[in-house]
Design a protein around this motif. Structure first.
Motif, mmCIF file in Angstrom:
data_model
loop_
_atom_site.group_PDB
_atom_site.id
_atom_site.type_symbol
_atom_site.label_atom_id
_atom_site.label_comp_id
_atom_site.label_asym_id
_atom_site.label_seq_id
_atom_site.Cartn_x
_atom_site.Cartn_y
_atom_site.Cartn_z
ATOM 1 N N HIS A 120 -74.070 -31.692 24.717
ATOM 2 C CA HIS A 120 -74.761 -30.376 24.756
ATOM 3 C C HIS A 120 -75.530 -30.258 23.519
ATOM 4 N N HIS A 121 -76.553 -29.261 23.590
ATOM 5 C CA HIS A 121 -77.606 -29.230 22.366
ATOM 6 C C HIS A 121 -76.573 -28.556 21.397
ATOM 7 N N GLN A 151 -76.977 -41.285 21.606
ATOM 8 C CA GLN A 151 -77.903 -42.331 22.495
ATOM 9 C C GLN A 151 -77.911 -41.524 23.907
ATOM 10 N N LEU A 152 -77.513 -40.298 23.978
ATOM 11 C CA LEU A 152 -77.939 -39.525 25.388
ATOM 12 C C LEU A 152 -79.258 -38.726 25.332
ATOM 13 N N GLY A 153 -79.602 -38.586 23.981
ATOM 14 C CA GLY A 153 -80.859 -37.910 23.636
ATOM 15 C C GLY A 153 -80.565 -36.486 23.291
ATOM 16 N N ASN A 154 -79.154 -36.279 23.182
ATOM 17 C CA ASN A 154 -79.005 -34.717 22.814
ATOM 18 C C ASN A 154 -79.351 -34.389 21.303
ATOM 19 N N ILE A 155 -79.457 -33.154 21.017
ATOM 20 C CA ILE A 155 -80.106 -32.838 19.703
ATOM 21 C C ILE A 155 -79.279 -32.034 18.941
ATOM 22 N N PHE A 156 -78.835 -32.211 17.804
ATOM 23 C CA PHE A 156 -78.333 -31.204 16.928
ATOM 24 C C PHE A 156 -79.386 -30.927 15.741
ATOM 25 N N ASP A 157 -79.894 -29.701 15.594
ATOM 26 C CA ASP A 157 -80.962 -29.365 14.710
ATOM 27 C C ASP A 157 -80.565 -28.020 13.986
ATOM 28 N N LEU A 158 -80.727 -28.279 12.563
ATOM 29 C CA LEU A 158 -80.157 -27.100 11.994
ATOM 30 C C LEU A 158 -80.995 -27.001 10.662
ATOM 31 N N PHE A 159 -81.108 -25.516 9.993
ATOM 32 C CA PHE A 159 -81.857 -25.425 8.873
ATOM 33 C C PHE A 159 -80.983 -24.782 7.750
ATOM 34 N N LEU A 160 -81.087 -25.642 6.497
ATOM 35 C CA LEU A 160 -79.980 -25.146 5.365
ATOM 36 C C LEU A 160 -80.840 -24.547 4.248
ATOM 37 N N PRO A 161 -80.601 -23.346 3.983
ATOM 38 C CA PRO A 161 -81.215 -22.359 3.128
ATOM 39 C C PRO A 161 -81.134 -23.435 1.593
#
Length: 373
Positions: A120-121, A151-161
């Motif tokens: 899951h994203h 390798q499934l192409g799932n993304i974990f994207d985050l922003f850090l202040p």
């Protein structure tokens, strides 16, 4: 649990590093070389000059367009701690391009066992083998971005202040608007009966996605960002039904391997001051140029690291450079630089100044600022 899991790993590593720094600082205080005992934290970051492209690129993981073929590869990744550690088992390398709206990243990862479980994203992707990108567009160590893919192409994207070490809390709800990725698997995913060759990642990161809370400006000729790449690699064993992480004697998974482009010098990616440099250009053959300010900043980081140790030992910050065994002047090239410290028990700001150059300031949160004359 996602926020907790995402911040626990770097926080624990930061505490462990600070606890072990005391011996190093005691040695450095009596050395002529101010950086002695901390050399791993002050190796020169690597650099990459990224060429502009007008070619349409298909995000399929093949990297076979002409401009991709001409773009140079980085050197192979190394252990996150640097040259003192063994070289990674499997090679990893990256190349980049950019156009007026997008930063393109291509990565090649040799891998004999392709597997992934996070589906899951914004799952905690580093529980799998993954590829990670870290970007600080304004080079102040705050307000930076992290993108992970498995390798499934799932993304974990985050922003850090700000970094975890300074009390930062990842904003996992941030998504990189317009992010596109393409993968090519040289092998079969989650099939332990065969041996695989590896995987290739192709990523298109919209430039406008990389700003939160400050004005966005398109890169100009010579613009420099800070960037680094990490590969998380777990030791696994094949079973009749799939792959399992190898366990220690206590029954816990063995620690992951952390392989990076520009070595951090510490097992923590969230030291943005240790990331490599990305320089934008439209002109072929442009060399990388390191600004004088980047040569000054290591002395400010030396103040910062010593202040963290002083705080751990005395429950307050040092209020003079002498308490940190640091001089008020350092010579860089042919120029004398003035190093100053203003501090209370709970705050500090260090500055470095040289004739003809702007003053640079760093505070207790690791925020780097260039002061106007």
């Amino acid at each position: 649990m996602k926020n907790f899991a995402g911040s626990l790993r770097p926080l624990l590593l930061w505490r462990r590093w600070v606890g072990g720094l005391g011996v190093l600082l005691a040695q450095a205080g009596h050395a002529q070389n101010l950086f002695q005992g901390q050399e791993a934290l002050f190796t020169p970051p690597l650099s990459y000059v990224v060429q502009h492209t007008t070619q349409a690129l298909t995000l399929d993981g093949n990297l076979n367009e002409g401009d991709w073929q001409r773009a140079p590869w980085t050197s192979d990744f190394v252990d996150i701690e640097g040259a003192a550690k063994p070289r990674p088992t499997y090679p990893t390398r990256v190349k980049m391009l950019w156009n007026d709206s997008t930063l393109f990243i291509g990565a090649s990862l040799q891998e004999p066992q392709l597997w992934a479980t996070q589906t899951h994203h914004d799952d905690i992707i580093f529980k799998d083998n993954d590829f990670e990108v870290f970007i600080d567009p304004d080079n102040d160590t705050h307000q930076y971005f992290e993108i992970e893919v498995n390798q499934l192409g799932n993304i974990f994207d985050l922003f850090l202040p700000k970094p975890y070490r300074n009390g930062g809390d990842a904003l996992v709800s941030w998504d990189a608007p317009g992010l596109r990725t393409g993968l090519r698997l040289a092998g079969t995913l989650n099939q332990p009966r065969d041996q695989d060759q590896g995987w290739t990642v192709e990523m298109a990161v919209p430039l406008k996605a990389l700003h939160v809370g400050y004005d966005w400006h398109a890169p100009a000729e010579g613009t420099r960002w800070r960037i680094n790449f990490s590969r998380v690699e777990w030791d696994v064993r094949a079973t009749p039904t799939g792959y399992q992480k190898q366990l220690s004697a206590s029954g816990q998974p063995l620690p992951e391997h952390n392989w990076v482009w520009s070595p951090q010098g510490v097992i923590n990616m969230h030291y943005p001051e240790r990331w490599g440099y990305l320089q934008f250009t439209r002109q072929a053959g442009t060399p990388f140029q390191l600004p004088y300010a980047e040569q000054q900043k290591p002395y400010l980081w030396l103040v910062y690291y010593r202040q963290q140790q002083y705080l751990a030992q005395h429950q307050r910050y040092a209020t003079t450079l002498a308490e940190l065994a640091l001089p008020p002047q350092v010579t860089l090239g042919a120029q004398v630089n003035q190093l100053q410290l203003a501090a209370t028990a709970s705050q500090f700001a260090a500055t470095i100044t040289a004739a003809g150059h702007p003053t640079i300031r760093l505070n207790q949160e690791g925020l780097v600022q260039t002061l106007k004359p």
